[in-house]
Scaffold this motif. Structure first.
Motif, PDB file in Angstrom:
ATOM      1  N   LYS A  27      -4.628 -31.708 -12.112  1.00 51.56           N
ATOM      2  CA  LYS A  27      -5.522 -32.841 -12.390  1.00 51.56           C
ATOM      3  C   LYS A  27      -6.897 -32.614 -11.755  1.00 51.56           C
ATOM      4  O   LYS A  27      -7.937 -32.876 -12.373  1.00 51.56           O
ATOM      5  CB  LYS A  27      -4.924 -34.142 -11.835  1.00 51.56           C
ATOM      6  N   ARG A  28      -6.896 -32.122 -10.542  1.00 55.79           N
ATOM      7  CA  ARG A  28      -8.162 -31.874  -9.842  1.00 55.79           C
ATOM      8  C   ARG A  28      -8.925 -30.696 -10.450  1.00 55.79           C
ATOM      9  O   ARG A  28     -10.155 -30.737 -10.558  1.00 55.79           O
ATOM     10  CB  ARG A  28      -7.884 -31.651  -8.350  1.00 55.79           C
ATOM     11  N   LEU A  29      -8.192 -29.690 -10.867  1.00 60.44           N
ATOM     12  CA  LEU A  29      -8.821 -28.546 -11.541  1.00 60.44           C
ATOM     13  C   LEU A  29      -9.472 -28.981 -12.847  1.00 60.44           C
ATOM     14  O   LEU A  29     -10.604 -28.583 -13.154  1.00 60.44           O
ATOM     15  CB  LEU A  29      -7.780 -27.459 -11.818  1.00 60.44           C
ATOM     16  N   ARG A  30      -8.793 -29.828 -13.601  1.00 63.16           N
ATOM     17  CA  ARG A  30      -9.333 -30.281 -14.883  1.00 63.16           C
ATOM     18  C   ARG A  30     -10.603 -31.107 -14.682  1.00 63.16           C
ATOM     19  O   ARG A  30     -11.515 -31.040 -15.488  1.00 63.16           O
ATOM     20  CB  ARG A  30      -8.283 -31.099 -15.647  1.00 63.16           C
ATOM     21  N   GLU A  31     -10.673 -31.902 -13.621  1.00 62.37           N
ATOM     22  CA  GLU A  31     -11.900 -32.667 -13.345  1.00 62.37           C
ATOM     23  C   GLU A  31     -13.069 -31.730 -13.072  1.00 62.37           C
ATOM     24  O   GLU A  31     -14.181 -31.955 -13.541  1.00 62.37           O
ATOM     25  CB  GLU A  31     -11.692 -33.609 -12.150  1.00 62.37           C
ATOM     26  N   LYS A  32     -12.805 -30.673 -12.306  1.00 59.02           N
ATOM     27  CA  LYS A  32     -13.868 -29.709 -12.010  1.00 59.02           C
ATOM     28  C   LYS A  32     -14.320 -29.001 -13.278  1.00 59.02           C
ATOM     29  O   LYS A  32     -15.523 -28.851 -13.538  1.00 59.02           O
ATOM     30  CB  LYS A  32     -13.382 -28.673 -10.994  1.00 59.02           C
ATOM     31  N   GLN A  33     -13.360 -28.593 -14.101  1.00 61.43           N
ATOM     32  CA  GLN A  33     -13.683 -27.902 -15.351  1.00 61.43           C
ATOM     33  C   GLN A  33     -14.447 -28.816 -16.314  1.00 61.43           C
ATOM     34  O   GLN A  33     -15.358 -28.381 -17.013  1.00 61.43           O
ATOM     35  CB  GLN A  33     -12.402 -27.393 -16.033  1.00 61.43           C
ATOM     36  N   LYS A  34     -14.073 -30.086 -16.308  1.00 59.14           N
ATOM     37  CA  LYS A  34     -14.751 -31.062 -17.170  1.00 59.14           C
ATOM     38  C   LYS A  34     -16.241 -31.145 -16.825  1.00 59.14           C
ATOM     39  O   LYS A  34     -17.098 -31.126 -17.717  1.00 59.14           O
ATOM     40  CB  LYS A  34     -14.097 -32.445 -17.007  1.00 59.14           C
ATOM     41  N   VAL A  35     -16.535 -31.220 -15.534  1.00 58.45           N
ATOM     42  CA  VAL A  35     -17.923 -31.305 -15.085  1.00 58.45           C
ATOM     43  C   VAL A  35     -18.687 -30.029 -15.436  1.00 58.45           C
ATOM     44  O   VAL A  35     -19.825 -30.078 -15.927  1.00 58.45           O
ATOM     45  CB  VAL A  35     -17.987 -31.569 -13.563  1.00 58.45           C
ATOM     46  N   LYS A  36     -18.091 -28.871 -15.217  1.00 56.98           N
ATOM     47  CA  LYS A  36     -18.734 -27.593 -15.538  1.00 56.98           C
ATOM     48  C   LYS A  36     -19.067 -27.505 -17.023  1.00 56.98           C
ATOM     49  O   LYS A  36     -20.155 -27.061 -17.408  1.00 56.98           O
ATOM     50  CB  LYS A  36     -17.820 -26.429 -15.155  1.00 56.98           C
ATOM     51  N   ARG A  37     -18.142 -27.934 -17.859  1.00 58.00           N
ATOM     52  CA  ARG A  37     -18.342 -27.831 -19.310  1.00 58.00           C
ATOM     53  C   ARG A  37     -19.332 -28.872 -19.818  1.00 58.00           C
ATOM     54  O   ARG A  37     -20.112 -28.597 -20.729  1.00 58.00           O
ATOM     55  CB  ARG A  37     -16.986 -27.963 -20.018  1.00 58.00           C
ATOM     56  N   TYR A  38     -19.309 -30.045 -19.222  1.00 59.52           N
ATOM     57  CA  TYR A  38     -20.235 -31.102 -19.632  1.00 59.52           C
ATOM     58  C   TYR A  38     -21.680 -30.694 -19.357  1.00 59.52           C
ATOM     59  O   TYR A  38     -22.561 -30.855 -20.197  1.00 59.52           O
ATOM     60  CB  TYR A  38     -19.875 -32.390 -18.879  1.00 59.52           C
ATOM     61  N   TYR A  39     -21.930 -30.140 -18.173  1.00 59.09           N
ATOM     62  CA  TYR A  39     -23.288 -29.741 -17.799  1.00 59.09           C
ATOM     63  C   TYR A  39     -23.628 -28.307 -18.212  1.00 59.09           C
ATOM     64  O   TYR A  39     -24.790 -27.898 -18.109  1.00 59.09           O
ATOM     65  CB  TYR A  39     -23.513 -29.910 -16.298  1.00 59.09           C
ATOM     66  N   GLY A  40     -22.635 -27.537 -18.666  1.00 62.74           N
ATOM     67  CA  GLY A  40     -22.876 -26.173 -19.137  1.00 62.74           C
ATOM     68  C   GLY A  40     -23.282 -25.222 -18.028  1.00 62.74           C
ATOM     69  O   GLY A  40     -24.259 -24.483 -18.174  1.00 62.74           O
ATOM     70  N   ILE A  41     -22.534 -25.233 -16.917  1.00 55.36           N
ATOM     71  CA  ILE A  41     -22.885 -24.367 -15.797  1.00 55.36           C
ATOM     72  C   ILE A  41     -21.758 -23.382 -15.497  1.00 55.36           C
ATOM     73  O   ILE A  41     -20.607 -23.599 -15.870  1.00 55.36           O
ATOM     74  CB  ILE A  41     -23.216 -25.182 -14.518  1.00 55.36           C
TER      75      ILE A  41
END
Length: 204
Positions: free
Chosen positions: A51-65
């Protein structure tokens, strides 16, 4: 590793939420319920780590970093006073490519990065071609006087996305230009992000 260039809809499906990676098309009906992969074999209960990994990945993909960029932002946020998770999101919201997208100059961060890289935009009268440039309160972002540059922006402003311009940006449609009038507002981030989970993941 280079930037992801595959179908972006599978990224939304993987995170189970709309990441608005394709601009206007993301506001029409979009199936994000089924995860990518044959026969939805990835369905199942996530562990606390997952769950915590998915939150981090979500932020990375949303901002494209990239991962390294994310780590740098997290380290910077952890050194600031206050809530680390909120500091992290405010830093990411201050990225020039995000500001251009939130201010309706473009409808996606990918398009914003392209505009910036091609030198179409000025910050306080100076050309800035770095998408990760962090804007400050009082900064004015304008379009170059070149006609082709203005036409691209005006077309997007005349066909805005439903999300609207956040309160911390002041858009002048006539110029066109925008001004950062205050620090980004945590409550106005377009997607739901559990920043505490990200802090817990990165602090483990």
């Amino acid at each position: 590793m280079g930037r992801y260039t595959g179908p972006v809809c599978r990224l939304c499906r993987r995170e189970g939420t709309q990441l608005y990676l394709k601009g206007q098309r993301c506001y029409s009906k979009c199936n994000i319920e089924s995860p990518p992969g044959m026969h939805n074999w990835r369905k199942g209960k996530l562990s606390e780590f997952g769950k915590r990994l998915r939150e981090k990945q979500k932020v990375k993909r949303y901002y494209g970093i990239y991962e390294r960029q994310f780590k740098n932002y997290f380290n910077q946020a952890s050194k600031q006073k206050g809530n680390t998770g909120e500091n992290l999101l405010i830093l990411l919201e201050r990225r020039l490519d995000n500001v251009i997208c939130r201010g309706q100059f473009t409808h996606s961060r990918a398009n914003a990065r392209q505009l910036i890289n091609h030198g179409h935009l000025l910050v306080n009268g100076k050309k800035v071609d770095i998408p990760s440039y962090l804007v400050k309160v009082g900064d004015v972002i304008e379009v170059k006087k070149k006609e082709s540059s203005k036409n691209i922006i005006i077309k997007n402003i005349e066909n805005p996305v439903p999300a609207g311009v956040p309160s911390w940006l002041e858009l002048d449609k006539e110029a066109p230009s925008m001004k950062v009038v205050q620090q980004p507002n945590r409550e106005e981030i377009q997607i739901e992000i559990h920043d505490q989970m990200i802090v817990e993941f990165c602090s483990r």
